[in-house]
Design an enzyme around this catalytic site. Structure first.
Site, PDB file in Angstrom:
ATOM      1  N   ASP A  10       0.867  -1.162   0.000  1.00 29.80           N
ATOM      2  CA  ASP A  10       0.000   0.000   0.000  1.00 29.80           C
ATOM      3  C   ASP A  10       0.913   1.224   0.000  1.00 29.80           C
ATOM      4  O   ASP A  10       2.115   1.115   0.255  1.00 29.80           O
ATOM      5  CB  ASP A  10      -0.887  -0.035   1.249  1.00 29.80           C
ATOM      6  N   ASP A  12      -0.192   5.076   1.001  1.00 28.48           N
ATOM      7  CA  ASP A  12      -0.452   5.985   2.120  1.00 28.48           C
ATOM      8  C   ASP A  12      -0.300   5.246   3.438  1.00 28.48           C
ATOM      9  O   ASP A  12      -0.973   4.246   3.683  1.00 28.48           O
ATOM     10  CB  ASP A  12      -1.873   6.570   2.031  1.00 28.48           C
TER      11      ASP A  12
END
Length: 288
Positions: A10, A12
């Site tokens: 991922d 963020d």
């Protein structure tokens, strides 16, 4: 590390927070690549296209190829290709409640759209007799994160979904919060999707994590063995669930929205295979 050939990260809360790279991420990615590991980057944030995210990686000094980046804006386009939107709904278009990332990805596959950034600042005419006129040729509504959401956009979306025959409701993601800056958490796309669910009574088709769409695309395209893939994320209900539901190993990092207290609480029902403070811990050697 020996059991994993591919890491899916991922972005963020794992690679960066807001516009700041998390400490030692650049060095960690370089070490992984040196050991022959493949790296992919999968984000639920739809505000940028893959090309837009490539520019962000570059601006942060991270050497990431465009082909390694997969965003939920790209997942929207992949969904329309897989469902043959142009063939099955000739003459139809898409209304975008969201930002330029979704629009750019739709342009790449030739799907016509309206809305997006051009609706910023529009005001619904709520004087006596006022109404919003909507396009009856809208065959799908896409709701992505939108920093300029307004009542006009919400009204337009509900009219399309409620009044246009067979109009599909698509959500890029359902994230409760997001990292717009590194100073605090901000309301995420779950709030925008929730507004449209509330006024239509409809549940959306989800294309971002934890939906399987992006891992299906990556695994098929790269011919990957899912048992050798590890999903690394900071969210239990999207990243870790995405990995667990799709046959991947999972690693939660505490550099984003999930605390160790929440992870280990009795209320939490989503358990990763591993967890660490950040991905920099992948190469921390324990004292003898």
């Amino acid at each position: 590390m020996n059991e994993v050939d591919v890491f899916i990260f991922d972005c963020d809360g794992v690679i960066w927070r807001g516009d700041s790279v998390i400490d030692n991420v650049k060095e960690t990615l370089a070490k992984l690549r040196k050991e022959g590991k493949k790296c992919f980057f999968v984000t639920n944030n739809s505000t940028k296209s893959r090309a837009g995210y490539k520019k962000k990686f570059d601006s942060l000094g991270l050497d990431v190829a465009a082909e390694e980046i997969f965003s939920s804006s790209f997942a929207v386009a992949a969904h329309f290709e897989q469902t043959k939107f142009l063939e099955k709904k000739p003459g139809k278009k898409v209304f975008v409640l969201g930002e330029i990332g979704v629009c750019d990805e739709l342009d790449m596959i030739g799907v016509p759209w309206i809305g997006g950034p051009q609706d910023e600042g529009k005001v619904a005419p709520m004087q006596p007799g006022g109404k919003v006129d909507h396009d009856h040729d809208v065959g799908a509504v896409v709701v992505g994160f939108d920093r300029h959401i307004n009542y006009y956009k919400i009204q337009y979306a509900q009219l399309c979904i409620n009044e246009n025959e067979d109009c599909e409701f698509i959500a890029t993601n359902l994230d409760a919060v997001t990292h717009l800056t590194d100073a605090q958490e901000w309301a995420g796309n779950g709030s925008m999707v929730g507004a449209i669910k509330g006024c239509t009574g409809q549940e959306p088709n989800l294309v971002g994590k934890p939906s399987s769409l992006m891992i299906d695309y990556i695994a098929d395209k790269e011919n990957l063995d899912r048992s050798k893939i590890c999903m690394v994320g900071d969210r239990l209900d999207t990243d870790i669930l995405f990995g667990a539901n799709n046959g991947l190993k999972t690693c939660l990092v505490l550099s984003g929205v999930t605390s160790e207290e929440k992870l280990l609480s009795d209320e939490n029902k989503v358990t990763p295979d591993f967890y660490a403070d950040s991905i920099a811990d992948f190469f921390v050697k324990e004292a003898a």
